[in-house]
Scaffold this motif. Structure first.
Motif, short mmCIF file in Angstrom:
data_model
loop_
_atom_site.label_atom_id
_atom_site.label_comp_id
_atom_site.label_asym_id
_atom_site.label_seq_id
_atom_site.Cartn_x
_atom_site.Cartn_y
_atom_site.Cartn_z
N ALA A 169 -28.29 -73.95 34.01
CA ALA A 169 -27.76 -72.87 34.69
C ALA A 169 -28.99 -71.93 35.32
O ALA A 169 -28.63 -70.99 35.49
N GLY A 170 -30.00 -72.72 35.54
CA GLY A 170 -31.02 -72.08 36.16
C GLY A 170 -32.36 -71.49 35.62
O GLY A 170 -33.25 -71.01 36.05
N TRP A 171 -32.03 -71.54 34.17
CA TRP A 171 -33.17 -70.85 33.33
C TRP A 171 -34.49 -71.58 33.17
O TRP A 171 -34.39 -72.73 33.49
N GLN A 172 -35.67 -70.85 33.13
CA GLN A 172 -36.89 -71.69 32.80
C GLN A 172 -36.92 -71.81 31.33
O GLN A 172 -37.45 -70.78 30.56
N VAL A 173 -36.65 -72.82 30.75
CA VAL A 173 -36.44 -73.06 29.40
C VAL A 173 -37.55 -73.60 28.60
O VAL A 173 -38.03 -74.52 29.08
N GLU A 174 -37.78 -72.87 27.49
CA GLU A 174 -38.71 -73.53 26.53
C GLU A 174 -38.11 -74.10 25.25
O GLU A 174 -37.65 -73.11 24.53
N ALA A 175 -37.95 -75.22 24.94
CA ALA A 175 -37.14 -75.72 23.92
C ALA A 175 -38.32 -76.07 22.88
O ALA A 175 -39.26 -76.61 22.91
N VAL A 176 -37.89 -75.44 21.54
CA VAL A 176 -38.83 -75.31 20.45
C VAL A 176 -38.21 -76.18 19.20
O VAL A 176 -37.00 -75.85 18.79
N ASP A 177 -38.64 -77.13 18.60
CA ASP A 177 -38.08 -77.61 17.37
C ASP A 177 -39.22 -78.22 16.69
O ASP A 177 -40.41 -78.68 16.98
#
Length: 423
Positions: A251-259
């Motif tokens: 969807a165009g976001w600059q994503v940081e995925a944290v786990d």
């Protein structure tokens, strides 16, 4: 002889049944998740088909457990203890013969080597008695009594009946599309960017190698749908296995995925490589970690009891007791309170759990809003949601087994979109 070969003198096919017994022991006696127990329980097997059979036997036993036990108790003079090996072995034999289509002689022959002495004679006798009586399982499974009572209190009789129907069969496969034009299997669409198919070998489905889609229950797509399209920074917290991360990136976001899990983070990286979508992966505990700057959008798919995914994971019906739910709710409160400070004024916070327990949804929302006057519900709009799912009166989303029942159902989710004041 190799470790995964059938033991000398045992009927062919005994090894997967032994693995199924280990799986049931892990779930019912030790409280482990079925999928988490699978690698160790099946390590002695030949390969994929045998592992798949062991998993299928264990999962179907868990789907039918109360009804299997009623049959067993009807054919024994003294009730077998819940943790007796004879009861476990009888469950495995009966579920094969009565639900999985295994010929009775094969169902009993492949489980008798799992038990010794007098219990072996007992198992053989009880199984034979039930077969001669033409025993059958009810078309609609019976839910565990404590689960049915809890859900009836919260959601009513119709929900409990729908949940029992839903657990009877594995659900269909939902695919989320990276874009409209990607190659994907034929199926039914219940929302933009969605296709529902009957299932099958996922890597063998059309378009898998091209990375144009990923597996994600239709209800699990709602949190990212409520964030929508954007170009700013988005945090996906407790992100693995990554379906929502992929949605946000597409969807165009600059994503940081944290786990927090290295293993689950590797799945995120694998999904990134297959789909070609761009996002960052951070391995960290969100209770210790903090972003360098607030984000325009924060999605919290909080750790929970996971009772909403009981259709695919029937083991949660036996693992998610009151203490587990309370512990999960306490953790969710800590995560939600901490992450709320990571949203810019005017930004969006979406809180979600795949739980059917109000303590992890509605009550959590009320607690949070009672403490944070800078946040308010931004109601979900019907046009943002899949067909057949509507917002609650207050604007949040609660999916139940009664929804989409005629189209294959959906997982149980709670999703609330909140807007931070200012901006």
């Amino acid at each position: 002889m190799a470790r995964d070969m059938t033991r000398a003198g045992e009927p062919l096919g005994t090894a997967p049944r032994r693995a199924a017994l280990r799986l049931l022991d892990a779930v019912l006696r030790r409280g482990e998740a079925l999928d988490a127990a699978l690698p160790l329980a099946t390590r002695a097997l030949h390969g994929g088909p045998d592992r798949g059979l062991a998993h299928a036997i264990a999962a179907e036993t868990l789907r039918r457990l109360p009804d299997l036990d009623v049959l067993i108790d009807s054919a024994t003079r003294q009730r077998l203890p819940d943790d007796a090996k004879a009861r476990f072995v009888l469950r495995i034999a009966l579920v094969q013969a009565l639900s999985l289509g295994t010929p009775p002689h094969a169902a009993i022959a492949t489980v008798l080597p799992l038990i010794d002495g007098g219990p072996k004679r007992l198992v053989h006798g009880v199984f034979g008695t039930l077969m001669r009586q033409n025993a059958a399982l009810p078309e609609q499974p019976t839910l565990p009594a404590h689960v049915a009572a809890r859900w009836r209190t919260h959601w009513g009789d119709d929900m409990v009946a729908a949940a029992a129907r839903a657990v009877a069969v594995p659900p269909p496969l939902d695919l989320t599309l990276r874009a409209d034009e990607v190659v994907h299997p034929d199926g039914v669409s219940l929302a933009p960017g969605h296709v529902r198919v009957e299932g099958g070998d996922v890597p063998g489905l059309a378009g898998y190698e091209a990375g144009g889609w990923w597996v994600q229950d239709i209800a699990a797509t709602i949190p990212a749908r409520l964030i929508g399209r954007g170009t700013g920074k988005a945090l996906d917290l407790c992100a693995a296995p990554g379906g929502k991360t992929l949605q946000l990136a597409a969807a165009g976001w600059q994503v940081e995925a944290v786990d927090v899990s290295q293993t689950r983070a590797e799945r995120l990286a694998q999904n990134r490589a297959r789909t070609g979508l761009a996002f960052d992966v951070t391995i960290a505990d969100v209770l210790d970690w903090a972003p360098p700057a607030p984000a325009q959008a924060v999605l919290i798919d909080a750790p929970c009891s996971a009772t909403g995914i009981f259709r695919r994971h029937p083991d949660v019906l036996y693992r998610a007791h009151d203490a587990v739910i309370a512990e999960a709710a306490a953790l969710q409160a800590r995560v939600l309170d901490r992450a709320a400070d990571w949203v810019v004024p005017g930004g969006t916070l979406v809180y979600a759990t795949c739980s059917l327990e109000p303590e992890e949804g509605e009550a959590q929302l009320d607690r949070f809003l009672g403490q944070r006057s800078d946040y308010a519900i931004e109601p979900a709009r019907p046009d943002e949601l899949p067909q057949g799912i509507v917002p609650q009166e207050r604007g949040y989303v609660r999916t139940l087994p009664t929804m989409l029942a005629d189209a294959g159902g959906c997982d149980g989710f709670f999703v609330a979109r909140l807007r931070r004041a200012g901006g």
